[in-house]
Motif scaffolding. Structure first.
Motif, mmCIF file in Angstrom:
data_model
loop_
_atom_site.group_PDB
_atom_site.id
_atom_site.type_symbol
_atom_site.label_atom_id
_atom_site.label_comp_id
_atom_site.label_asym_id
_atom_site.label_seq_id
_atom_site.Cartn_x
_atom_site.Cartn_y
_atom_site.Cartn_z
ATOM 1 N N ALA A 114 -5.666 -1.891 -0.990
ATOM 2 C CA ALA A 114 -5.213 -1.212 -2.207
ATOM 3 C C ALA A 114 -6.460 -0.683 -2.885
ATOM 4 O O ALA A 114 -7.281 -1.460 -3.388
ATOM 5 C CB ALA A 114 -4.455 -2.173 -3.114
ATOM 6 N N THR A 115 -6.614 0.627 -2.889
ATOM 7 C CA THR A 115 -7.864 1.221 -3.346
ATOM 8 C C THR A 115 -7.659 2.694 -3.669
ATOM 9 O O THR A 115 -6.577 3.243 -3.436
ATOM 10 C CB THR A 115 -8.952 1.066 -2.257
ATOM 11 N N ALA A 116 -8.706 3.333 -4.179
ATOM 12 C CA ALA A 116 -8.686 4.778 -4.407
ATOM 13 C C ALA A 116 -8.972 5.482 -3.092
ATOM 14 O O ALA A 116 -9.904 5.131 -2.376
ATOM 15 C CB ALA A 116 -9.714 5.160 -5.458
ATOM 16 N N MET A 117 -8.179 6.499 -2.775
ATOM 17 C CA MET A 117 -8.282 7.166 -1.482
ATOM 18 C C MET A 117 -9.246 8.347 -1.491
ATOM 19 O O MET A 117 -9.552 8.896 -0.435
ATOM 20 C CB MET A 117 -6.897 7.669 -1.069
ATOM 21 N N ASP A 118 -9.699 8.768 -2.679
ATOM 22 C CA ASP A 118 -10.484 9.997 -2.750
ATOM 23 C C ASP A 118 -11.739 9.799 -3.602
ATOM 24 O O ASP A 118 -11.901 8.790 -4.288
ATOM 25 C CB ASP A 118 -9.639 11.144 -3.305
ATOM 26 N N PHE A 119 -12.619 10.777 -3.567
ATOM 27 C CA PHE A 119 -13.900 10.719 -4.269
ATOM 28 C C PHE A 119 -13.744 10.543 -5.784
ATOM 29 O O PHE A 119 -14.380 9.662 -6.372
ATOM 30 C CB PHE A 119 -14.699 11.987 -3.943
ATOM 31 N N PRO A 120 -12.906 11.349 -6.467
ATOM 32 C CA PRO A 120 -12.778 11.172 -7.924
ATOM 33 C C PRO A 120 -11.931 9.984 -8.342
ATOM 34 O O PRO A 120 -11.856 9.659 -9.529
ATOM 35 C CB PRO A 120 -12.142 12.493 -8.385
ATOM 36 N N GLY A 121 -11.253 9.317 -7.412
ATOM 37 C CA GLY A 121 -10.440 8.149 -7.756
ATOM 38 C C GLY A 121 -9.102 8.482 -8.367
ATOM 39 O O GLY A 121 -8.523 7.652 -9.072
ATOM 40 N N ARG A 122 -8.574 9.662 -8.087
ATOM 41 C CA ARG A 122 -7.285 10.079 -8.665
ATOM 42 C C ARG A 122 -6.102 9.814 -7.744
ATOM 43 O O ARG A 122 -4.960 10.105 -8.101
ATOM 44 C CB ARG A 122 -7.343 11.572 -9.002
ATOM 45 N N ASP A 123 -6.371 9.302 -6.560
ATOM 46 C CA ASP A 123 -5.302 9.062 -5.590
ATOM 47 C C ASP A 123 -5.323 7.600 -5.149
ATOM 48 O O ASP A 123 -5.768 7.272 -4.049
ATOM 49 C CB ASP A 123 -5.477 9.994 -4.381
ATOM 50 N N PRO A 124 -4.846 6.693 -5.996
ATOM 51 C CA PRO A 124 -4.781 5.278 -5.601
ATOM 52 C C PRO A 124 -3.632 5.051 -4.640
ATOM 53 O O PRO A 124 -2.601 5.738 -4.698
ATOM 54 C CB PRO A 124 -4.546 4.564 -6.932
ATOM 55 N N ALA A 125 -3.795 4.094 -3.748
ATOM 56 C CA ALA A 125 -2.734 3.836 -2.777
ATOM 57 C C ALA A 125 -2.826 2.415 -2.258
ATOM 58 O O ALA A 125 -3.900 1.798 -2.247
ATOM 59 C CB ALA A 125 -2.821 4.816 -1.610
ATOM 60 N N ILE A 126 -1.680 1.906 -1.830
ATOM 61 C CA ILE A 126 -1.616 0.708 -1.006
ATOM 62 C C ILE A 126 -1.409 1.203 0.415
ATOM 63 O O ILE A 126 -0.410 1.861 0.721
ATOM 64 C CB ILE A 126 -0.475 -0.217 -1.457
ATOM 65 N N TYR A 127 -2.366 0.925 1.280
ATOM 66 C CA TYR A 127 -2.458 1.591 2.580
ATOM 67 C C TYR A 127 -2.620 0.567 3.695
ATOM 68 O O TYR A 127 -3.360 -0.408 3.553
ATOM 69 C CB TYR A 127 -3.660 2.542 2.561
ATOM 70 N N ARG A 128 -1.906 0.820 4.807
ATOM 71 C CA ARG A 128 -2.035 -0.023 5.985
ATOM 72 C C ARG A 128 -2.682 0.772 7.115
ATOM 73 O O ARG A 128 -2.293 1.917 7.378
ATOM 74 C CB ARG A 128 -0.678 -0.541 6.454
ATOM 75 N N SER A 129 -3.671 0.154 7.770
ATOM 76 C CA SER A 129 -4.321 0.804 8.904
ATOM 77 C C SER A 129 -4.716 -0.253 9.924
ATOM 78 O O SER A 129 -4.490 -1.452 9.716
ATOM 79 C CB SER A 129 -5.561 1.585 8.445
ATOM 80 N N LEU A 130 -5.302 0.188 11.040
ATOM 81 C CA LEU A 130 -5.694 -0.685 12.145
ATOM 82 C C LEU A 130 -4.449 -1.365 12.730
ATOM 83 O O LEU A 130 -3.321 -1.103 12.320
ATOM 84 C CB LEU A 130 -6.737 -1.712 11.688
#
Length: 371
Positions: free
Chosen positions: A185-201
Motif C-alpha cells: 500500500a503505497t504511492a504509485m507515482d512521483f508526485p504521490g497523487r496515485d495511492p494504491a493497494i497493489y499486489r505483485s509477484l
C-alpha cells in the motif's frame, strides 16, 4: 494516554459500486485506569538496562524486522542495512546501499533536495532464507532480494514502483505471503497523487485499487498490513469522503481476498473484493470524543486482537489513546449494511448487503478463483 476498547464503525466500500458501508456503533465500556496518577520514570533510571545501537551517518531507522532463526534484528536506515544481535544489539553486519550519482543528478533536476535524494529503506520483509527490501533510491524506487545471513549477496533487483514510495515522506506498508505474493500500500507515482493497494509477484495476477477514485482511497496515510486467513488486511487513515461538514480524517480497516483475480470491463486489473470500514476509537458519551488518526497497530494472533495507537485530528485538542479491536467485530463490520451514494451530490443512504454470507472463493460470477 487513555486505554479503551474500540468498535469497528462505519464506512465499508464495495469495489466498483461507489458503496460505503454503515456499521452501527457497538456500545463498549471505557476502560478507565484505577489509579488517579500514573508513575513517571525518567530515562536515566532505566538506562542501565537499555541496549543502544548507533552508526556513523546512519539516520532514519524506520524499518525493523526479525530473523527468529538466527535471533537477529534487521534494521533499515537511510543508505544502510544492518544485522544486529537480538540480545544486545551488537553489530553483526553493516551494508551500505547508496544511490548512484546519475540517479542523484536526475533527482536534483526534478527539484528535490540533497536530503530527499538519498535511499530511504521503506520495505523490509523476511521470506524464507531471503530478505526482500526496497528503498526510495532518490525518487526512483528499487527492490532487491538478498541472502538473509549475508546482506551483500544480492540475488535479483527489480523496480520498486508500486512496491515502495518515491518520497521518504510518504507512508507505506507491505507484506509477503507464504505463497510469494507481495501486497503493498503505497504511492504509485512521483508526485504521490496515485495511492494504491497493489499486489505483485507470485502466481496471481497483479491487482490494484481503482485509480483516482476518492471513494476507494482518499489521500491515505498507510500504517500497517497483515496476512490473516483468507484475507489481507490494511490499516490506514484518510480524508473522510462521507464527512459532509468540512475536512476531517478517519481511520480505516480494509481487506481484500487473497484469491481475488480481478474483474472485467471497468474492474479489469482491479480488486473485486475490496472493502473498508471506519475504526472508531472514542470516549463514549452524549457527544463522543474521537481519536480519529491511527498512527500504529499491533496484531495479537493468539487472541485475534488488533491494538491501535490513535491521536486526535490536528485541529482538535491534542490527545492520544490506545484502542483494541476484536477481529471478529471487524469481520462482522464487513457483513454490512452499507452506505451508498448514487452520485457526488446525493446524500449517503443505507444500502443492504447483497451477499451477507460472502466468503472468498464462494461466489459464482467467476470474478475470482477458489484456491
Amino acid at each position: 494516554m487513555t486505554t479503551m476498547k474500540g468498535s469497528c464503525l462505519f464506512s465499508l466500500l464495495l469495489a466498483g459500486l461507489g458503496v460505503l458501508g454503515i456499521l452501527e456503533p457497538t456500545t463498549t465500556e471505557d476502560m478507565h485506569c484505577h489509579r488517579a496518577e500514573h508513575p513517571i520514570i525518567a530515562y536515566k533510571e532505566i538506562a542501565p538496562w537499555l541496549h543502544v545501537f548507533k552508526a556513523k551517518d546512519a539516520v532514519d531507522f524506520s524499518q525493523l524486522t526479525f530473523d527468529p532463526g538466527q535471533k537477529e534484528l534487521i534494521a533499515g536506515a537511510r543508505n544502510y542495512l544492518f544485522r544486529l544481535n537480538l540480545e544486545d544489539l551488537s553489530l553483526i553486519q553493516a551494508v551500505e546501499w547508496q544511490c548512484d550519482e546519475a540517479t542523484k543528478r536526475a533527482c536534483y533536476s526534478k527539484g528535490k533536495s540533497k536530503e530527499e535524494c538519498q535511499n530511504y529503506i521503506r520495505v523490509l520483509l523476511v521470506g524464507g532464507k531471503h530478505l526482500f527490501t526496497c528503498g526510495t533510491n532518490a525518487f526512483t524506487p528499487i527492490c532487491t532480494n538478498r541472502t538473509l545471513t549475508n546482506l551483500t549477496e544480492i540475488h535479483d533487483q527489480i523496480s520498486g514502483m508500486a512496491r515502495c514510495p518515491y518520497s521518504p515522506q510518504h507512508n507505506s506498508t507491505a507484506l509477503l505471503t507464504s505463497s510469494g505474493e507481495l501486497y503493498a500500500a503505497t504511492a504509485m507515482d512521483f508526485p504521490g497523487r496515485d495511492p494504491a493497494i497493489y499486489r505483485s509477484l507470485g502466481a496471481l495476477p497483479p491487482l490494484r485499487t481503482a485509480q483516482y477514485n476518492s471513494k476507494w482511497l482518499n489521500e491515505p496515510n498507510f500504517v500497517s498490513s497483515y496476512d490473516i486467513g483468507n484475507f489481507t488486511y490494511f490499516f490506514f487513515r484518510e480524508n473522510a469522503v462521507e464527512h459532509d461538514c468540512g475536512k476531517t480524517v478517519f481511520s480505516r480497516a480494509a481487506r481484500v481476498c487473497k484469491n481475488d483475480i480481478g474483474g472485467k470491463f471497468v474492474l479489469e486489473d482491479t480488486w473485486t473484493t475490496f472493502m473498508k470500514a471506519r475504526l472508531n476509537c472514542s470516549r463514549p458519551g452524549e457527544i463522543p470524543f474521537y481519536y480519529n488518526e491511527l498512527q500504529s497497530t499491533f496484531f495479537l494472533p493468539e487472541l485475534d486482537l488488533i491494538y491501535g495507537i490513535f491521536t486526535t485530528n490536528v485541529n482538535s485538542i491534542a490527545a492520544s489513546a490506545v484502542c483494541v479491536f476484536n477481529l471478529s467485530a471487524i469481520t462482522q463490520a464487513f457483513n454490512g449494511p452499507f452506505k451508498y451514494q448514487e452520485n457526488s451530490r446525493s446524500a449517503w443512504l443505507p444500502y443492504p448487503n447483497p451477499n451477507p454470507n460472502f466468503q472468498c472463493g464462494t461466489m459464482d460470477q467467476g470474478l475470482y478463483a477458489n484456491l
